[in-house]
Design an enzyme around this catalytic site. Structure first.
Site, short mmCIF file in Angstrom:
data_model
loop_
_atom_site.label_atom_id
_atom_site.label_comp_id
_atom_site.label_asym_id
_atom_site.label_seq_id
_atom_site.Cartn_x
_atom_site.Cartn_y
_atom_site.Cartn_z
N ASP A 323 0.82 -1.19 0.00
CA ASP A 323 0.00 0.00 0.00
C ASP A 323 0.87 1.26 0.00
O ASP A 323 1.92 1.31 0.64
CB ASP A 323 -0.90 -0.02 1.25
CG ASP A 323 -1.82 1.16 1.33
OD1 ASP A 323 -2.68 1.30 0.44
OD2 ASP A 323 -1.69 1.95 2.28
N GLU A 376 1.15 -0.51 -5.20
CA GLU A 376 0.20 0.57 -5.44
C GLU A 376 1.02 1.86 -5.46
O GLU A 376 1.32 2.43 -4.41
CB GLU A 376 -0.88 0.63 -4.36
CG GLU A 376 -1.94 1.68 -4.66
CD GLU A 376 -2.46 2.41 -3.44
OE1 GLU A 376 -3.46 3.13 -3.57
OE2 GLU A 376 -1.87 2.28 -2.35
#
Length: 642
Positions: A323, A376
């Site tokens: 993330d 990401e």
């Protein structure tokens, strides 16, 4: 599980920590560090119990507290281990499942109760104490899956479609309204559901223990402890095992970019910035109110390395999706002037984080061939999914955030205006093969006021459903692996919230059943046709037929495979039927229609081409043949030559 109430030995006993373990930890290269630090069952001179080890180099004293000593600091003091910063000891009589914390007397004399950074399990929120637990109490049944993954290697040419799940709100237990499905219930309900729809992977939003439901797991409190909301670590292993035995891979969201500031957590662990930087300009995230890991410190790198490897080794996961990688790469991420410190070269790149990510990806790929590391990363950083030896970051895949933003913005526009914005669809092909991309339609796009996926679509109810089918068809046809958030597959109308389960009642209505049938058909087509996935990351797998028909809001392209097979895709982004629409091709004969998002099976009007069309031998736009096809409204159709 209730904690033991019995008293134990009145003090800790010394325990040996190997010199090699200490050396490797100091070098940042102890891949099984979680088997050394933390709490582990131990048979000592006074019988069975648990040994404890924790890194706190600036602490004045560390003791273990729990029900067994009425949570009194100093009763069971740990011993410093030879100038290593590690404190260790063994407590006879401690039982499996007993709650404990560390009482850490920090550098400046304050004693704070801290949870074990290497805890393998923790109590249910709002409690944050760790539980004495084990690692080897599960027998796996997925040897065939693991052997095949190892033998095959990186899945770059595989047909990958990922179903993203928030385990706490996918579905609730009807026996007790508002209660979570357990890991084992998810194995019984989620796995068959995903398999039926044809997805190849499930991606779980973070399952590491976190104290606040609303964080969805992205503010991790216990990096080695699966959340107790859904059961025990063994129950999570059972769920992953069930996925593998059903032919479904498992990806886990992982958050090495930041951690919460709660007093009981990693922050200021021994009274100093141990896991984080001391200087707030390096050690804090202003957006999230969290601490940033000190990626330049060997012991911190080792904590994160061993945690990543832990999920692969002990839980057999198939990939980690990291993330907020952009927040790690840039020192000035979401910071104003004066709120960040340049690197040693005077730039804004976080050199330590870059080195950490590269080393992490190398280590994971070396230890677990066939496993995926997914970034990401929302900026244009070059080479995110390129090998480290070429100067890249070494990830297997990168989320294509540009495709997602442009495509969603295009689809929100009324079809009457779409002809002015066709470049939003075609622009992605300028960079589609610069990285190994995953096309994400994730939870971030259907929450926090952004509305549901179908709610973004313009028009009346029929047009919204048709636009949803068209969007998903375009997504599956476009080069790149696929990721779809739960609920989007059946057109959930309301925005996603973690406080409610999905609107499963919608799946009883024909239009929503049609959307699910469409996803099922797209996944089947994606797997069955090499042209749809084998050259996802290479220009040779794609060819524009016509991207310039702005006036009609139509685009056509080919997907191609090394074996010479090809699929012609045509997209009509308006609600107008296009009769006798001319499309160039280079293969003579009959082109069979193999997909039509306007099919009645999917809830459409069944406008199509009666099974296919014959190629005409007249040169058209540089193509030696052409097809005259009927384009259904707000729909995608696909043909392949026979």
């Amino acid at each position: 599980m209730e904690a033991s109430s019995k008293k134990t030995s009145s003090s800790c006993l010394p325990v040996n920590i190997g010199e090699l373990d200490i050396y490797l930890f100091g070098q940042g290269k102890h891949w099984d560090l979680y088997r050394v630090l933390g709490a582990h069952a131990h048979e000592g001179e006074k019988g069975a119990g648990y040994r404890f080890a924790v890194w706190a180099p600036n602490a004045k004293a560390v003791s273990v507290v729990g029900d067994f000593n009425d949570w009194q600091p100093g009763t069971h003091e740990l011993f410093p281990v030879a100038a290593s910063g590690v404190w260790a000891g063994y407590i006879p009589g401690l039982a499996h499942g007993d709650l404990y914390k560390f009482a850490v007397t920090g550098k400046y004399g304050d004693t704070v109760f801290k949870t074990d950074p290497f805890a393998l399990f923790a109590e249910m929120r709002p409690g944050v104490a760790a539980r004495a637990w084990g690692l080897d109490d599960y027998t796996w049944g997925d040897a065939a899956w693991m052997d095949a993954r190892r033998a095959k290697g990186l899945p770059l040419d595989d047909a990958i479609s990922v179903y993203e799940v928030h385990a706490g709100s996918w579905r609730w237990n009807t026996k007790e309204y508002g209660s979570f499905y357990t890991y084992r219930e998810l194995a019984a309900k989620l796995v068959p559901y995903v398999r039926d729809l044809g997805f190849t992977h499930i991606e779980f939003m973070p399952l590491a223990e976190h104290p606040l439901d609303e964080s969805w797991g992205y503010q991790t409190g216990h990096y080695f402890a699966p959340t107790s909301r859904f059961g025990t670590p063994e129950d999570l292993r059972f769920l992953i095992d069930a996925c593998h035995q059903a032919g479904i891979g498992v990806i886990l969201d992982w958050v090495p970019g930041h951690f919460p500031k709660d007093e009981w957590c990693l922050g200021r662990f021994d009274g100093t910035g141990l896991y984080e930087h001391e200087d707030w300009r390096q050690g804090e995230h202003p957006d999230w109110g969290t601490y940033v890991f000190n990626y330049g410190r060997h012991e911190v790198r080792n904590f994160l390395f061993s945690n990543a490897l832990y999920w692969f080794k002990e839980f057999h996961i198939d990939g980690l999706r990291i993330d907020a990688v952009a927040s790690m790469l840039y020192l000035d991420y979401s910071r104003n002037e004066g709120e960040w410190i340049p690197n040693k070269y005077g730039g804004k790149e976080n050199v330590d984080a870059i080195d950490f990510l590269r080393d992490l990806n190398v280590v994971v790929h070396e230890h677990f061939p066939g496993a995926s590391m997914i970034a990401e990363e929302s900026t244009s950083w070059a080479g995110v999914s390129r090998p480290v030896y070429t100067g890249g970051l070494g990830f297997t895949f990168k989320w294509n955030m540009g495709w997602m933003n442009d495509t969603l913005d295009y689809f929100t526009k009324d079809p009457v205006y779409r002809s002015y914005h066709q470049n939003q669809l075609t622009f992605s092909m300028l960079y589609a093969f610069h990285e190994n991309f995953i096309l994400p339609l994730s939870h971030d796009e259907v929450t926090h006021g952004k509305g549901s996926l179908i709610g973004k679509m313009p028009g009346d109810h029929w047009q919204q459903m048709a636009n949803l089918r068209l969007f998903l068809s375009y997504m599956w046809a476009h080069p790149g692996k696929k990721l779809l958030f739960m609920g989007c597959e059946f057109g959930q109308w309301k925005e996603w919230t973690s406080h409610e389960e999905l609107d499963w009642v919608l799946t009883e209505f024909p239009q929503h059943q049609g959307a699910m049938e469409l996803v099922r058909a797209l996944n089947a087509l994606h797997k069955a046709r090499p042209a749809m996935h084998v050259q996802d990351n290479d220009w040779t797998g794609f060819e524009w037929v016509d991207l310039s028909d702005y006036a009609s809001s139509v685009i056509t392209f080919l997907r191609k495979a090394p074996d010479g097979s090809q699929i012609l895709w045509a997209f009509n982004f308006t609600p107008v039927v296009r009769e006798a629409y001319t499309v160039g091709c280079r293969v003579p004969g009959f082109w069979r229609e193999i997909f039509n998002s306007d099919s009645t099976y999917f809830g459409g009007g069944d406008v199509g081409n009666d099974g296919g069309v014959m190629a005409q031998p007249t040169t058209y736009g540089g193509w030696p043949y052409f097809l005259s096809i009927k384009l259904p409204p707000l729909a995608a159709i696909a043909f392949t030559p026979e």
